[in-house]
Scaffold this active site. Structure first.
Site, PDB file in Angstrom:
ATOM      1  N   GLU A 293       0.897  -1.154   0.000  1.00  0.00           N
ATOM      2  CA  GLU A 293       0.000   0.000   0.000  1.00  0.00           C
ATOM      3  C   GLU A 293       0.933   1.200   0.000  1.00  0.00           C
ATOM      4  O   GLU A 293       1.277   1.735   1.049  1.00  0.00           O
ATOM      5  CB  GLU A 293      -0.924  -0.034   1.224  1.00  0.00           C
ATOM      6  CG  GLU A 293      -2.233   0.706   0.978  1.00  0.00           C
ATOM      7  CD  GLU A 293      -2.147   2.208   1.125  1.00  0.00           C
ATOM      8  OE1 GLU A 293      -1.327   2.828   0.396  1.00  0.00           O
ATOM      9  OE2 GLU A 293      -2.886   2.758   1.930  1.00  0.00           O
TER      10      GLU A 293
ATOM     11  N   GLU B 218       4.394   8.634  -4.011  1.00  0.00           N
ATOM     12  CA  GLU B 218       5.212   8.150  -2.888  1.00  0.00           C
ATOM     13  C   GLU B 218       6.274   7.153  -3.347  1.00  0.00           C
ATOM     14  O   GLU B 218       6.827   6.413  -2.540  1.00  0.00           O
ATOM     15  CB  GLU B 218       4.308   7.525  -1.821  1.00  0.00           C
ATOM     16  CG  GLU B 218       3.519   8.585  -1.055  1.00  0.00           C
ATOM     17  CD  GLU B 218       2.580   8.013  -0.008  1.00  0.00           C
ATOM     18  OE1 GLU B 218       2.622   6.791   0.237  1.00  0.00           O
ATOM     19  OE2 GLU B 218       1.799   8.798   0.553  1.00  0.00           O
TER      20      GLU B 218
END
Length: 697
Positions: free
Chosen positions: A144, A153
């Protein structure tokens, strides 16, 4: 070891480095993290669990052992799901040490220590082999690593490395794939976050129009994504010009490429208009068949399904390099370019009678360079600030107030960052206008931008920029004249909380020897206002999780609580409340006033009192904002714009962040009965410019 943290100092209007203990940094990261928000995301958790169960079953059906690699494990939740679904062993990677320590405790508390190994490393440093962190490569990859933009990210380089070094070929992946969607829209509101619209001023000698410099008109802006809660954008604020199109997909079960690339889709507008903005979001399929799907689609795309509120994944607004008029049914190409961490869009028109070879040539002309702001305006003004400068109603209030106070012999000094007030003051007849840009970091950009602005509007010799801070102002800067009108919005780029713009008061105090005895200060005063509210959803970011999908994560709750108590729990935090609906439980109340006609007093300003709660509901916290009283009967609010009294629905200033002080006792359900009043004590420390507050229910 000491940590130096940048903090806005409201008494100097600048960012200053403050020395903090070694724990400060990680307490901040935990206190402000979105871990709790993720654990409250029921839809995400259920879908991950279903996907993990299905992946473990597929591996077992092939007669293999299920070895799981969980990158970015956080609390260890996904690894525990895998272990309870029958995985033989899980390697849970977490680079953030305090989080890895908590994961170890949570895994142990839930009885999975023999099945899960927490590795406190970046996944790119993990080794495989008999003496390595992992005994063997994994055959199930669970991650995740996504943000609102999907790749911001570093998901792509992380996946690329994992496929090369940490997982088997043909592994199962949860999620299995991600798909990015886009829709072309026209929206004056969103476009006002990208460019400056002309400002019209009715002056004595006819209408004046302030225009932005041409460099700004043609500037692509900054590449960073604008991520917002699109579900709070009313349909009246935009027109969809195209259907939703699929831009690209990433299959996480196969090797992933992170190198820069682009994706191009042909589309035909469903209505004519001005293409300005691309709205985008993604969904993830947890399984190869796509039956287990978790989507970020906004309300108008999936009007029948119940929307899951989440703050860790929202939707993206991308601004096209320039506005493109489009016609219904014409052939267009929408191009999404990306590098390892970000995405940006461009729109091309197809040429008449274009064939396959032309299309390839068209493709070759697509640049994959990230957009760069060359006009400096986008470096000086962030998107909410541009929206504020484009707010005609707000500008009109300042024009109305300036008309009241300016005379033909006025010597006017403006103290605010990147403000249009000096130009307005000149157009409205002030004899001499000077402006000060106080932010040290932005001085160069500001100076260059203003020169371009003045040139575009033939004002080069009309407005003078003073390159000195208020405390260093000399009579020679003012041509030995006294200032008769001191103006400010006030707005300063370093301000985080509403009262940080009170720096205007400190600047006014610093220049007081240069002010005429009969000086007019605009705004003449400011007031701090407060209201008790119940949030529809925002309270979740501070709410403990307890048990998540059957797993005990209370250790995580305790860690967040400790970090909040370390410093933050006695502080308010900034949030743009137009994105986070709430209802008022009390009337708005003025709690402190600040008189700009006088200098900042030596002693602190304090107040205490109580607020009656008029409506039933959970008192999640207090919202605070500033109002500036420009002149008699003319005010601007940085917070509440309107209150509908029956239901207590609030309309907030969309350009500003309001201050939210959460009542932890209510959010943590320590108080069960509804209180009837809230008592408060608020203290403005004139030495530091900070406000401390305390509430009792």
């Amino acid at each position: 070891m000491k940590t130096f943290c940048g903090r806005a100092n409201p008494t100097t209007g600048s960012m200053e480095w403050v020395e903090e203990g070694e724990d400060y940094d990680y307490h901040q990261e935990i206190a402000r993290s979105r871990y709790a928000d993720m654990l409250h995301d029921k839809d995400r958790n259920v879908k991950y669990y279903q996907g993990i169960r299905a992946a473990v079953s597929r591996v077992k059906e092939r007669g293999e052992k299920a070895i799981v690699l969980d990158i970015g494990t956080g609390t260890g939740l996904l690894s525990m799901m895998a272990a309870s679904a029958g995985a033989d062993f899980c390697y849970a990677i977490e680079v953030f040490k305090p989080m890895a320590n908590v994961a170890v405790k949570i895994v142990e508390k839930n009885g999975f220590s023999d099945k899960i190994k927490v590795i406190n490393k970046h996944s790119t440093e993990v080794t495989v082999g008999p003496d390595g962190d992992m005994q063997c490569r994994a055959n199930i990859l669970v991650t995740e690593l996504f943000d609102t933009e999907l790749i911001g990210e570093g998901a792509l380089p992380t996946y690329e490395h994992a496929h090369k070094y940490l997982v088997q070929e043909g592994c199962e992946a949860v999620p299995h794939r991600a798909t990015v969607y886009a829709q072309l829209v026209e929206s004056r509101r969103m476009w006002s976050w990208k460019k400056l619209f002309p400002v019209r001023v009715e002056a004595e000698d006819g209408e004046k129009v302030l225009v932005p410099p041409s460099e700004m008109e043609n500037c692509p802006g900054v590449p960073s994504v604008c991520d917002i809660q699109l579900n709070q954008m009313p349909s009246s604020d935009f027109s969809t010009l195209s259907d939703v199109v699929t831009m690209f997909s990433v299959d996480f079960s196969k090797p992933v490429q992170s190198a820069s690339t682009y994706y191009r889709v042909q589309l035909e507008p469903v209505q004519s208009g001005k293409a300005q903005v691309v709205l985008s979001w993604w969904d993830i399929d947890m399984d190869p068949s796509g039956k287990i799907n978790c989507t970020m689609a906004p309300y108008w795309v999936k009007p029948t399904s119940a929307l899951q509120w989440r703050d860790h994944w929202m939707q993206c607004v991308y601004f096209l390099p320039r506005e493109e008029p489009v016609l219904r049914g014409e052939k267009l190409y929408l191009t999404a370019c990306r590098d390892e961490y970000s995405v940006w869009y461009s729109l091309q028109k197809a040429r008449e009678g274009e064939n396959k070879a032309d299309e390839e040539e068209h493709k070759a002309g697509v640049g994959v360079e990230s957009p760069v702001c060359r006009c400096r305006a986008h470096l000086l003004w962030n998107r909410p600030r541009l929206g504020e400068l484009n707010d005609q109603n707000r500008t009109h209030q300042y024009i109305k107030a300036l008309r009241k106070v300016l005379k033909t012999d006025s010597v006017c000094l403006c103290i605010s960052d990147g403000s249009l007030l000096p130009v307005l003051a000149h157009y409205l007849g002030a004899k001499q206008v000077q402006c000060m840009q106080t932010s040290r970091t932005d001085l160069y950009h500001a100076h260059e931008l203003w020169q371009a602005f003045f040139k575009a509007n033939h004002l080069e010799d009309k407005i003078k920029i003073i390159e000195a801070r208020p405390e260093l102002l000399k009579s020679s800067h003012l041509e030995d004249k006294k200032v008769s009108v001191l103006v400010g919005e006030p707005f300063f780029t370093t301000s985080l909380l509403p009262w940080h713009n009170l720096y205007f008061w400190y600047a006014r105090t610093a220049v007081s020897t240069h002010l005429a005895s009969s000086v007019t200060v605009l705004p003449q005063s400011a007031s701090l206002h407060m209201m008790i509210v119940e949030f529809q959803d925002l309270w979740r970011i501070r709410s403990p999780c307890g048990i998540c999908e059957g797993f005990d994560v209370r250790t995580m709750d305790d860690m967040i609580k400790d970090s909040l108590n370390f410093r933050e729990s006695k502080e308010a935090e900034p949030h743009p409340l137009w994105e986070y609906p709430c209802k008022s439980l009390s009337d708005p109340q003025e709690v402190l006033t600040f008189d700009f006609t006088r200098t900042v007093p030596q002693q602190c300003l304090s107040t205490e009192g109580s607020v009656q709660l008029l409506r039933k509901g959970k008192s999640h916290g207090a919202v605070l904002w500033m109002e500036y009283h420009l002149a008699a009967d003319i005010s601007v609010s940085t917070g509440l714009m309107q209150l509908s009294n029956e239901k207590g629905n609030c309309e907030w200033n969309p350009h500003c962040k309001q201050a939210v002080y959460f009542f932890s006792s209510v959010i943590e359900s320590e108080i069960l009965s509804d209180p009837t009043a809230v008592t408060y004590a608020i203290n403005f420390d004139t030495k530091t410019g900070e406000i401390a507050m305390d509430y009792k229910l």
